[in-house]
Every structure is written in structure tokens, then in C-alpha cells.
Motif scaffolding. Structure first.
Motif, PDB file in Angstrom:
ATOM      1  N   ILE A  59      -5.085  14.122 -18.860  1.00 49.79           N
ATOM      2  CA  ILE A  59      -5.271  14.852 -20.116  1.00 49.79           C
ATOM      3  C   ILE A  59      -4.741  14.058 -21.300  1.00 49.79           C
ATOM      4  O   ILE A  59      -5.347  14.050 -22.377  1.00 49.79           O
ATOM      5  N   PHE A  60      -3.622  13.375 -21.139  1.00 48.42           N
ATOM      6  CA  PHE A  60      -3.057  12.606 -22.246  1.00 48.42           C
ATOM      7  C   PHE A  60      -4.035  11.526 -22.702  1.00 48.42           C
ATOM      8  O   PHE A  60      -4.266  11.341 -23.899  1.00 48.42           O
ATOM      9  N   SER A  61      -4.624  10.819 -21.762  1.00 45.56           N
ATOM     10  CA  SER A  61      -5.590   9.768 -22.112  1.00 45.56           C
ATOM     11  C   SER A  61      -6.788  10.352 -22.840  1.00 45.56           C
ATOM     12  O   SER A  61      -7.293   9.765 -23.802  1.00 45.56           O
ATOM     13  N   ARG A  62      -7.225  11.520 -22.418  1.00 42.13           N
ATOM     14  CA  ARG A  62      -8.385  12.140 -23.041  1.00 42.13           C
ATOM     15  C   ARG A  62      -8.051  12.709 -24.423  1.00 42.13           C
ATOM     16  O   ARG A  62      -8.867  12.664 -25.338  1.00 42.13           O
ATOM     17  N   VAL A  63      -6.835  13.224 -24.566  1.00 37.80           N
ATOM     18  CA  VAL A  63      -6.423  13.782 -25.864  1.00 37.80           C
ATOM     19  C   VAL A  63      -6.344  12.696 -26.930  1.00 37.80           C
ATOM     20  O   VAL A  63      -6.785  12.895 -28.067  1.00 37.80           O
ATOM     21  N   ILE A  64      -5.789  11.530 -26.595  1.00 31.92           N
ATOM     22  CA  ILE A  64      -5.655  10.476 -27.605  1.00 31.92           C
ATOM     23  C   ILE A  64      -6.952   9.691 -27.780  1.00 31.92           C
ATOM     24  O   ILE A  64      -7.101   8.962 -28.770  1.00 31.92           O
ATOM     25  N   TYR A  65      -7.894   9.833 -26.835  1.00 33.78           N
ATOM     26  CA  TYR A  65      -9.212   9.221 -27.005  1.00 33.78           C
ATOM     27  C   TYR A  65     -10.121  10.108 -27.857  1.00 33.78           C
ATOM     28  O   TYR A  65     -10.980   9.612 -28.598  1.00 33.78           O
ATOM     29  N   ALA A  66      -9.934  11.415 -27.770  1.00 29.54           N
ATOM     30  CA  ALA A  66     -10.832  12.380 -28.415  1.00 29.54           C
ATOM     31  C   ALA A  66     -10.989  12.195 -29.924  1.00 29.54           C
ATOM     32  O   ALA A  66     -12.074  12.491 -30.448  1.00 29.54           O
ATOM     33  N   PRO A  67      -9.961  11.753 -30.691  1.00 27.06           N
ATOM     34  CA  PRO A  67     -10.192  11.542 -32.128  1.00 27.06           C
ATOM     35  C   PRO A  67     -11.350  10.596 -32.429  1.00 27.06           C
ATOM     36  O   PRO A  67     -11.977  10.726 -33.484  1.00 27.06           O
ATOM     37  N   ARG A  68     -11.651   9.675 -31.529  1.00 25.94           N
ATOM     38  CA  ARG A  68     -12.800   8.791 -31.753  1.00 25.94           C
ATOM     39  C   ARG A  68     -14.092   9.607 -31.807  1.00 25.94           C
ATOM     40  O   ARG A  68     -15.030   9.237 -32.521  1.00 25.94           O
ATOM     41  N   ILE A  69     -14.145  10.708 -31.075  1.00 25.09           N
ATOM     42  CA  ILE A  69     -15.327  11.563 -31.077  1.00 25.09           C
ATOM     43  C   ILE A  69     -15.234  12.594 -32.206  1.00 25.09           C
ATOM     44  O   ILE A  69     -16.108  12.686 -33.068  1.00 25.09           O
ATOM     45  N   ASP A  70     -14.156  13.378 -32.200  1.00 25.77           N
ATOM     46  CA  ASP A  70     -14.032  14.489 -33.147  1.00 25.77           C
ATOM     47  C   ASP A  70     -13.935  14.014 -34.592  1.00 25.77           C
ATOM     48  O   ASP A  70     -14.597  14.566 -35.479  1.00 25.77           O
ATOM     49  N   LEU A  71     -13.102  13.009 -34.838  1.00 22.03           N
ATOM     50  CA  LEU A  71     -12.942  12.535 -36.215  1.00 22.03           C
ATOM     51  C   LEU A  71     -14.185  11.808 -36.708  1.00 22.03           C
ATOM     52  O   LEU A  71     -14.528  11.903 -37.892  1.00 22.03           O
ATOM     53  N   THR A  72     -14.855  11.083 -35.821  1.00 20.19           N
ATOM     54  CA  THR A  72     -16.091  10.415 -36.234  1.00 20.19           C
ATOM     55  C   THR A  72     -17.124  11.435 -36.680  1.00 20.19           C
ATOM     56  O   THR A  72     -17.766  11.286 -37.732  1.00 20.19           O
ATOM     57  N   ILE A  73     -17.288  12.496 -35.893  1.00 23.30           N
ATOM     58  CA  ILE A  73     -18.234  13.555 -36.253  1.00 23.30           C
ATOM     59  C   ILE A  73     -17.829  14.200 -37.576  1.00 23.30           C
ATOM     60  O   ILE A  73     -18.660  14.393 -38.475  1.00 23.30           O
ATOM     61  N   ALA A  74     -16.536  14.532 -37.708  1.00 20.92           N
ATOM     62  CA  ALA A  74     -16.068  15.220 -38.908  1.00 20.92           C
ATOM     63  C   ALA A  74     -16.171  14.340 -40.149  1.00 20.92           C
ATOM     64  O   ALA A  74     -16.629  14.789 -41.210  1.00 20.92           O
ATOM     65  N   LEU A  75     -15.761  13.078 -40.042  1.00 16.64           N
ATOM     66  CA  LEU A  75     -15.758  12.193 -41.206  1.00 16.64           C
ATOM     67  C   LEU A  75     -17.170  11.836 -41.644  1.00 16.64           C
ATOM     68  O   LEU A  75     -17.495  11.911 -42.839  1.00 16.64           O
ATOM     69  N   VAL A  76     -18.018  11.453 -40.693  1.00 11.14           N
ATOM     70  CA  VAL A  76     -19.389  11.063 -41.050  1.00 11.14           C
ATOM     71  C   VAL A  76     -20.172  12.273 -41.555  1.00 11.14           C
ATOM     72  O   VAL A  76     -20.903  12.190 -42.556  1.00 11.14           O
ATOM     73  N   GLY A  77     -20.030  13.401 -40.871  1.00  8.63           N
ATOM     74  CA  GLY A  77     -20.741  14.605 -41.287  1.00  8.63           C
ATOM     75  C   GLY A  77     -20.306  15.080 -42.664  1.00  8.63           C
ATOM     76  O   GLY A  77     -21.143  15.419 -43.511  1.00  8.63           O
ATOM     77  N   THR A  78     -18.996  15.076 -42.918  1.00  5.00           N
ATOM     78  CA  THR A  78     -18.487  15.523 -44.221  1.00  5.00           C
ATOM     79  C   THR A  78     -18.861  14.550 -45.321  1.00  5.00           C
ATOM     80  O   THR A  78     -19.244  14.963 -46.426  1.00  5.00           O
ATOM     81  N   ALA A  79     -18.752  13.251 -45.053  1.00  2.00           N
ATOM     82  CA  ALA A  79     -19.111  12.253 -46.069  1.00  2.00           C
ATOM     83  C   ALA A  79     -20.590  12.348 -46.437  1.00  2.00           C
ATOM     84  O   ALA A  79     -20.959  12.246 -47.617  1.00  2.00           O
ATOM     85  N   SER A  80     -21.440  12.570 -45.444  1.00  2.00           N
ATOM     86  CA  SER A  80     -22.879  12.691 -45.714  1.00  2.00           C
ATOM     87  C   SER A  80     -23.166  13.915 -46.571  1.00  2.00           C
ATOM     88  O   SER A  80     -23.925  13.850 -47.551  1.00  2.00           O
ATOM     89  N   SER A  81     -22.569  15.043 -46.205  1.00  2.00           N
ATOM     90  CA  SER A  81     -22.794  16.267 -46.976  1.00  2.00           C
ATOM     91  C   SER A  81     -22.197  16.158 -48.373  1.00  2.00           C
ATOM     92  O   SER A  81     -22.769  16.684 -49.341  1.00  2.00           O
ATOM     93  N   LEU A  82     -21.080  15.463 -48.511  1.00  2.00           N
ATOM     94  CA  LEU A  82     -20.460  15.278 -49.822  1.00  2.00           C
ATOM     95  C   LEU A  82     -21.373  14.480 -50.742  1.00  2.00           C
ATOM     96  O   LEU A  82     -21.599  14.864 -51.904  1.00  2.00           O
ATOM     97  N   LEU A  83     -21.923  13.380 -50.235  1.00  2.45           N
ATOM     98  CA  LEU A  83     -22.802  12.544 -51.039  1.00  2.45           C
ATOM     99  C   LEU A  83     -24.061  13.299 -51.465  1.00  2.45           C
ATOM    100  O   LEU A  83     -24.433  13.316 -52.650  1.00  2.45           O
TER     101      LEU A  83
END
Length: 270
Positions: A59-83
Motif C-alpha cells: 500500500i505504501f508504494s501505491r500511495v506514493i505512486y498515486a500522485p502521478r495519476i491523480d495529480l496529473t489528471i487534476a493539474l492537466v484537467g484544471t489547466a485546460s478548463s482554466l485556459l
């Protein structure tokens, strides 16, 4: 940062999240995609800091890996909608014609639906892929920035400096992008920080019900779903640790958004 502790804490959380998004796969002690049948449902220990899930994944390995998925989705999605939202908001606020009215009515229609239900339907139609979740997050957030920027543009488009820029020969498009938008997008940037946290929650919620990122991809919501059935048996760690990661990360972006609101509004500074 010296006078607003909440912003400092939020910024530290955001920086740690971004650090894990970049270096999490390197720091993970185990392969976050590999299941170990001999280590199924292990409680937190020195070997497995956060324990293992019902599939034997660390679980620890998956928890610290997950930001690559969750943050990528959140940052790219939010930046696109912002623009897109800034451009559409600037257009609808600066021009009063049939196209701006149509854009506003479409935004009204989108905001009439419950966001989570609409997101679930859109992902079901487009397919259970990461890029489709990004498109859905961006699509749902566009009306927020559109209305925010439009209201600000309407409040400043008749001010003296805008009229002066038009009088000296500037086209409306040039005046909009050169003089109007730079003076009104601060509220949209503040909202973007909050929406990143919202996007993380939305992504996790979709994955939890099986409509977002597919298992076994390390994603916080999907990890909670995998461990949810074992909580009643006392195996809390499979869901609690990814749940805490979601809460802390979303809180961090919300605190940064509050700090940016104070920074951009001198009347709120102490």
C-alpha cells in the motif's frame, strides 16, 4: 508566508505532492503494480509500512505512486478548463452578441446537472481511460471559470483605461488580451487551486465506483474501493491510508487557494 500559517502548510503539502508525482515511482520500495500472493492482507509492519491490500500489493508504494495519476489528471484537467474558461469568459463578457448568449446558455445547461452524475455518465460514454477522465474534469470546470471571468470583464470593460486603449486604435481583441484579462484573471487563478483539490476528489470518487481509473493502476480512489470490503473485518489500512492521502492533498490545495485569494486582494492582507 510569515503571516499566514495556513498558506505555508498548504504550500508544503502541494510541494510534497508534486515531488511524489515526479519521484514517487523511484522512491517506492516495491513495484506498485506487482501482487504478492504470499503477502496478502498484511498489517502495517517494518516490512510493509502501510500493510498490503487483499491482492498482496504494497500500500505504501501505491500511495506514493498515486500522485502521478491523480495529480496529473487534476493539474492537466484544471489547466485546460482554466485556459478555455478564461477565453470564453473574456469573449462573452466583452462582446454582446448571439454567440456569447449561446455560450452562456450552454454553460447554464451544464451547471444544471449534478457534477458527479454528469461525470459518471461522460466517463461511461467515452471509456474508462485516464485521458477521458482528464477531458471530463476539464469539461465540468469550464463553466466555473467562464462565469467568474465574464463577471469580472463586465465590471472593468467600461473603465477609463479600456476606453483609452480603444481610442488610440487598439482592436477589441487586442484590448481584451492586453489590458482586460490580465487585470481580471486573479480570481480565476485562485479558484484553480481549489478546483485542483476538487478534481482529485472527483477522480477518486469515479474510481471508487469503478467509473474512473481502472484497477490495478495505483489511484487513491480505486485503492479505497479495493480495501472497502475488508474494513468490517478490521483490516482498515487498505482504505485509510489512501483516504488520508486524498484528504491531505485536497486540503493543501484549498489552503493555497485561500492564501492566493489574500495575496491578490490587498484589502484582505493583514
Amino acid at each position: 508566508m510569515r503571516t499566514h500559517l495556513g498558506f505555508t502548510i498548504g504550500l508544503l503539502i502541494v510541494l510534497v505532492s508534486v515531488f511524489l508525482m515526479i519521484f514517487g515511482p523511484i522512491l517506492a520500495p516495491y513495484d506498485p503494480f506487482e501482487a504478492n500472493p504470499a503477502a496478502v492482507r498484511q498489517a502495517p509492519s517494518a516490512e510493509y509500512i502501510f500493510g498490503t491490500d487483499p491482492n498482496g500489493m504494497d500500500i505504501f508504494s501505491r500511495v506514493i505512486y498515486a500522485p502521478r495519476i491523480d495529480l496529473t489528471i487534476a493539474l492537466v484537467g484544471t489547466a485546460s478548463s482554466l485556459l478555455i474558461g478564461i477565453i470564453l469568459g473574456g469573449y462573452t463578457g466583452f462582446w454582446d452578441n448571439w454567440l456569447s448568449t449561446l455560450i452562456e446558455r450552454v454553460a447554464d445547461l451544464l451547471q444544471a446537472f449534478p457534477p458527479f452524475v454528469l461525470a459518471m455518465a461522460l466517463v461511461a460514454v467515452t471509456g474508462q481511460k485516464i485521458q477521458n477522465v482528464i477531458y471530463v474534469i476539464a469539461f465540468l470546470n469550464i463553466p466555473i471559470y467562464l462565469r467568474l471571468v465574464r463577471g469580472n470583464v463586465i465590471s472593468v470593460k467600461n473603465r477609463t483605461y479600456v476606453e483609452a486603449a480603444i481610442c488610440v486604435g487598439g482592436s477589441k481583441t487586442w484590448v481584451l488580451f492586453r489590458h482586460v484579462l490580465p487585470n481580471v484573471i486573479s480570481s480565476a487563478l485562485t479558484q484553480a487551486s481549489v478546483n485542483i483539490g476538487w478534481a482529485i476528489l472527483m477522480t477518486s470518487g469515479l474510481s471508487f465506483i469503478g467509473a474512473g481509473v481502472a484497477v490495478p493502476t495505483p489511484e487513491w480512489g480505486a485503492m479505497i474501493a479495493v480495501g472497502a470490503s475488508t474494513i468490517i473485518m478490521g483490516e482498515w489500512w487498505s482504505s485509510v491510508f489512501p483516504g488520508l492521502a486524498i484528504v491531505i492533498t485536497a486540503l493543501g490545495f484549498a489552503l493555497v487557494g485561500g492564501g492566493l485569494q489574500i495575496f491578490f486582494d490587498p484589502t484582505k492582507r493583514s
